[in-house]
Design an enzyme around this catalytic site. Structure first.
Site, short mmCIF file in Angstrom:
data_model
loop_
_atom_site.label_atom_id
_atom_site.label_comp_id
_atom_site.label_asym_id
_atom_site.label_seq_id
_atom_site.Cartn_x
_atom_site.Cartn_y
_atom_site.Cartn_z
N ASP A 20 25.82 11.20 41.67
CA ASP A 20 27.04 10.81 40.97
C ASP A 20 28.24 11.02 41.89
O ASP A 20 28.18 11.82 42.82
CB ASP A 20 27.23 11.68 39.72
CG ASP A 20 26.11 11.47 38.71
OD1 ASP A 20 25.46 10.42 38.75
OD2 ASP A 20 25.90 12.40 37.90
N1 URA Z 1 21.55 14.45 38.16
C1 URA Z 1 22.81 14.19 37.75
O1 URA Z 1 23.15 14.33 36.59
N2 URA Z 1 23.68 13.78 38.69
C2 URA Z 1 23.39 13.64 40.00
O2 URA Z 1 24.24 13.28 40.80
C3 URA Z 1 22.07 13.92 40.40
C4 URA Z 1 21.15 14.31 39.45
#
Ligand code: URA
Length: 229
Positions: A102
């Site tokens: 993310d």
């Molecule tokens: N899980 C998440 O919620 N976000 C990420 O960036 C990676 C794994």
């Protein structure tokens, strides 16, 4: 492309003659004798006939990056800086991501132009470990360890998450190891126990560990050992 076709075409001897020279042990792929006429050869392999180069191999690129917060895990984005924007390599436009993070998540991101390598790393049956450091808004109860190991049912995908290892490091801090990668998985898992992720950082993918000396925004090529691990 199959080896006999490649040697026939690039060696300009035709497929039948190519089969003969391959079976006779006169063809090397990346320096090693290859006698399998139907062996698949990717665009990166260097192929030689009697020691003469028949086809030069392409350049394989494998990169690790310490993704900073605010940078997107994409190759191009109209609004935000992407991980590829931070890589100073003449062939960076060939790169694709091996799993995304993310925008707010920091830590280890892998990029490559080698589709076979990324496929192997991402194959669900390989269950490659992804290790995250998580900070949460609320205290993580001890019972969460058991819940993460048992798995959570996700309605959207109609599946139960695979057993995950949660190691409590503090009241609001934990290390989480997943063997799959679903959309927003870590955040959704903590949401299911009524908590909220306030910081997320990926430390490791398989055997590849983000080195302490690689600062946010920094990147480097993987070593041969890391690529082969
Ligand atoms: N899980 C998440 O919620 N976000 C990420 O960036 C990676 C794994």
């Amino acid at each position: 492309m199959k080896l006999d076709r490649l040697v026939g075409k690039h060696g300009r001897i035709g497929r039948t003659a190519a089969r003969r020279v391959i079976v006779a042990g006169r063809v090397r792929v990346d320096g090693r004798v290859e006698v399998g006429i139907s062996q698949e050869v990717d665009r990166f392999a260097r192929v030689e006939l009697d020691g003469e180069c028949v086809r030069e191999g392409g350049r394989r690129i494998h990169v690790m990056m310490h993704k900073p917060a605010g940078v997107v895990s994409a190759t191009r984005d109209a609004e935000h800086v992407t991980v590829v924007d931070l890589i100073d390599d003449p062939d960076r436009d060939e790169l694709h991501l091996v799993g995304r993070l993310d925008r707010s998540t920091t830590g280890l991101v892998l990029l490559t132009n080698d589709g076979n390598w990324s496929k192997r790393l991402m194959a669900p049956e390989k269950k490659v470990a992804k290790v995250y450091l998580v900070e949460t808004r609320d205290v993580i109860p001890v019972g969460a360890v058991e819940e993460f190991a048992r798995g959570f049912y996700f309605h959207t995908e109609d599946l139960t998450t695979a057993p995950a290892e949660l190691e409590l490091l503090g009241e609001r801090r934990a290390r989480l190891t997943l063997h799959e990668g679903r959309y927003h998985q870590v955040k959704r898992m903590f949401h299911r126990i009524g908590n909220r992720v306030v910081a997320l950082h990926r430390e490791r993918v398989g055997e590849i560990v983000l080195p302490a000396e690689l600062a946010p925004g920094g990147w480097r090529y993987l070593t041969k050992e890391e690529v082969e691990a």
